[in-house]
Design a protein around this motif. Structure first.
Motif, PDB file in Angstrom:
ATOM      1  N   CYS A 421     -21.843  86.985 -31.015  1.00 21.16           N
ATOM      2  CA  CYS A 421     -20.874  85.897 -31.193  1.00 21.16           C
ATOM      3  C   CYS A 421     -20.307  85.461 -29.846  1.00 21.16           C
ATOM      4  O   CYS A 421     -20.225  84.267 -29.547  1.00 21.16           O
ATOM      5  N   TYR A 422     -19.932  86.427 -29.001  1.00 21.23           N
ATOM      6  CA  TYR A 422     -19.368  86.103 -27.696  1.00 21.23           C
ATOM      7  C   TYR A 422     -20.376  85.367 -26.814  1.00 21.23           C
ATOM      8  O   TYR A 422     -20.063  84.325 -26.221  1.00 21.23           O
ATOM      9  N   ALA A 425     -20.884  81.861 -27.934  1.00 19.93           N
ATOM     10  CA  ALA A 425     -19.775  81.007 -27.506  1.00 19.93           C
ATOM     11  C   ALA A 425     -19.906  80.636 -26.035  1.00 19.93           C
ATOM     12  O   ALA A 425     -19.645  79.485 -25.637  1.00 19.93           O
ATOM     13  N   GLN A 428     -22.791  78.069 -25.707  1.00 20.84           N
ATOM     14  CA  GLN A 428     -22.330  76.771 -26.199  1.00 20.84           C
ATOM     15  C   GLN A 428     -21.408  76.102 -25.172  1.00 20.84           C
ATOM     16  O   GLN A 428     -21.522  74.905 -24.901  1.00 20.84           O
ATOM     17  N   TYR A 429     -20.511  76.890 -24.596  1.00 17.40           N
ATOM     18  CA  TYR A 429     -19.521  76.322 -23.680  1.00 17.40           C
ATOM     19  C   TYR A 429     -20.173  75.778 -22.412  1.00 17.40           C
ATOM     20  O   TYR A 429     -19.837  74.671 -21.961  1.00 17.40           O
ATOM     21  N   ASP A 434     -18.719  73.525 -28.379  1.00 16.24           N
ATOM     22  CA  ASP A 434     -17.916  74.631 -28.883  1.00 16.24           C
ATOM     23  C   ASP A 434     -18.722  75.407 -29.922  1.00 16.24           C
ATOM     24  O   ASP A 434     -19.632  74.861 -30.568  1.00 16.24           O
ATOM     25  N   MET A 435     -18.372  76.665 -30.080  1.00 14.38           N
ATOM     26  CA  MET A 435     -18.957  77.447 -31.157  1.00 14.38           C
ATOM     27  C   MET A 435     -18.236  77.123 -32.461  1.00 14.38           C
ATOM     28  O   MET A 435     -17.008  76.983 -32.493  1.00 14.38           O
ATOM     29  N   VAL A 467     -13.289  85.691 -27.789  1.00 15.78           N
ATOM     30  CA  VAL A 467     -13.245  84.240 -28.004  1.00 15.78           C
ATOM     31  C   VAL A 467     -11.868  83.880 -28.538  1.00 15.78           C
ATOM     32  O   VAL A 467     -11.109  84.751 -28.989  1.00 15.78           O
ATOM     33  N   SER A 481     -13.264  75.384 -34.246  1.00 20.68           N
ATOM     34  CA  SER A 481     -14.194  75.593 -33.151  1.00 20.68           C
ATOM     35  C   SER A 481     -13.588  76.609 -32.188  1.00 20.68           C
ATOM     36  O   SER A 481     -12.372  76.763 -32.103  1.00 20.68           O
ATOM     37  N   TYR A 482     -14.474  77.278 -31.443  1.00 22.22           N
ATOM     38  CA  TYR A 482     -14.042  78.410 -30.612  1.00 22.22           C
ATOM     39  C   TYR A 482     -14.713  78.337 -29.251  1.00 22.22           C
ATOM     40  O   TYR A 482     -15.822  77.804 -29.085  1.00 22.22           O
TER      41      TYR A 482
END
Length: 487
Positions: A421-422, A425, A428-429, A434-435, A467, A481-482
């Protein structure tokens, strides 16, 4: 022009991707005043030494503010000062003599002129008796910045590993017998000189060897590490060949089959990757009609991680080298030396290397990326093939990267899900996205009706502090979004 068009175009792309304030690169449009060029050559060479870069660049045809390629009418190789060609004129007025290289080429319909400028090596470079330096984006006399001058002299007193001799006072024949010089010309896509002196001169220009006062030659560490027929020819490099160990079990308890690749890193890189790939377990998948074997790990991810391990290792650590360990369920790549960037920031931070000349050459021949996108590619490849996220660790003065074999989401433990997940993110960034629950479901291959599983993973990753919500006050849970914690 000796360098291939492909190399020059790749070099231009690397330069255009640099940050806006880069003290060892200057962009021009059409201004070609010879005296100003000389002053910039001095300033850029000295600044490259300050920033630990092997070369600096003066480029015409790239916009200074945006780094867009716009082209130029200035032709540096045709320029003259009086009746003297500008290259000869500059080298006559530069002190000490600096083997600058002038290039002209076209890129996507735009003409580019470029001067490659070696870093100052043992004293500040002068032009017409005056030393210059870049302060931010401005060219200034070095004498006006005494602390910068003191810093520059400190650097000259700390010669880098690559520039130190690996073997000294060799005859020309011994040099050419020890180094795989045909691989040098092949990798750079250069014509192979028929004359021995031309071969040696090119290796000198690239910092692979140096000539002694008595007419013999030293092989420098850079040349040895990259192009040795066998690294154990050099006693202090005898532990630096890549060790490949294949285990039949998931731990190191059982016996392992060990191989060692003795060739220099550049000359033997393709063979090294082929050897590792051959030893890797394969997955069997069903095509439209036939079953076929596919590699357990994407080759691009493997290449990037092996190249990074070679480039970023600490050569001052004796008795240890780069190691590739193959297990039934994972692949571990370890190199000596703690990373200069925190492992959790590998995706977004600009790369830092202990071995700038080594990194630069590996970039020039397309083995690695210097601008920091290599780890991005690793994360992308593992996501695309829906593998568990890679693991990057600093362990007991070593750096380790681990790729994991395919594992369904249901079989991943909490740590693996949070790490995925991290890194998702982060990826994506850096790609300006954004995730979201949707993007992470796609990464894991989870259907819409099971979105609650991904919601739980995001919640745990937020609780771990990796995140955070993009807009915690105004976003709904469904469309939240994250971004990474450092964003």
């Amino acid at each position: 022009m000796n360098d291939s068009l492909e190399y020059l175009q790749r070099l231009l792309l690397e330069i255009c991707c640099l940050p806006k304030e880069t003290e060892w690169v200057e962009f021009k449009h059409n201004n070609g005043d010879p005296d100003e060029i000389g002053e910039y050559v001095s300033a850029l060479s000295n600044s490259a030494a300050l920033r630990g870069k092997p070369s600096a660049y003066l480029v015409w045809g790239v916009a200074d503010g945006t780094h867009d390629v716009i082209g130029t009418t200035f032709q540096v190789t045709q320029e003259k000062k009086g009746n003297e060609e500008i290259e000869a004129w500059l080298r006559r007025l530069l002190s000490p003599d600096l083997p600058i290289r002038l290039h002209e080429f076209d890129f996507e319909g735009h003409h580019i002129s470029l001067i490659e400028i070696p870093r100052a090596s043992h004293q500040p470079v002068q032009f017409k008796g005056q030393e210059y330096v870049r302060i931010g984006s401005y060219k200034k006399p070095l004498k006006d910045y005494q602390e910068v001058e003191r810093q520059l002299w400190r650097i000259f007193n700390q010669t880098c590993f690559e520039a130190l001799p690996a073997s000294q006072r060799l005859t020309p024949s011994a040099v050419l017998e020890t180094l795989d010089y045909p691989a040098y010309f092949r990798l750079l896509d250069l014509p192979h000189p028929e004359d021995r002196e031309a071969i040696l001169a090119r290796l000198i220009d690239d910092g692979m060897i140096s000539r002694t006062l008595d007419g013999l030659y030293d092989i420098l560490n850079l040349g040895a590490v990259l192009f040795a027929h066998s690294l154990d020819t050099f006693p202090h490099l005898a532990r630096k060949p890549v060790r490949i160990i294949e285990y039949k079990q998931a731990s190191r308890v059982g016996p392992g089959r060990e191989l060692e690749r003795l060739s220099g890193y550049a000359a033997g890189f393709e063979e090294l990757i082929t050897t590792i790939t051959t030893l890797l377990p394969a997955n069997e998948v069903m095509g439209r009609a036939l079953r076929k074997q596919v590699p357990m790990y994407p080759e691009l991810a493997l290449r990037e991680l092996v190249a990074n391990a070679l480039i970023h290792q600490d050569f001052t650590m004796t008795g240890t080298g780069t190691m590739v360990e193959i297990f039934p369920d994972r692949l571990e790549i370890t190199n000596p030396g703690n990373p200069l960037v925190e492992p959790e920031r590998f995706v977004d931070k600009p790369p830092r290397s202990r071995n700038e000349a080594l990194a630069s050459f590996m970039r020039r021949v397309g083995i690695c990326e210097e601008r920091g996108s290599g780890i991005d590619k690793v994360v992308f490849e593992t996501e695309y093939h829906q593998l568990p996220a890679p693991l990057f660790e600093a362990t007991e003065e070593h750096t380790r990267a681990t790729l994991f074999a395919h594992r369904p989401f249901a079989q991943m433990d909490r740590e693996a899900r949070v790490r995925a997940c991290y890194l998702h993110a982060c990826l994506q960034y850096v790609n300006r996205h954004d995730m979201t629950n949707s993007s992470l479901r796609q990464r894991f291959g989870i259907a819409e009706q099971n979105r609650a599983q991904v919601t739980l993973v995001i919640k745990e990753t937020v609780e771990k502090g990796f995140v955070r919500p993009r807009d915690p006050e105004n976003q709904s849970r469904k469309y939240a979004s994250y971004v990474p914690y450092w964003a």
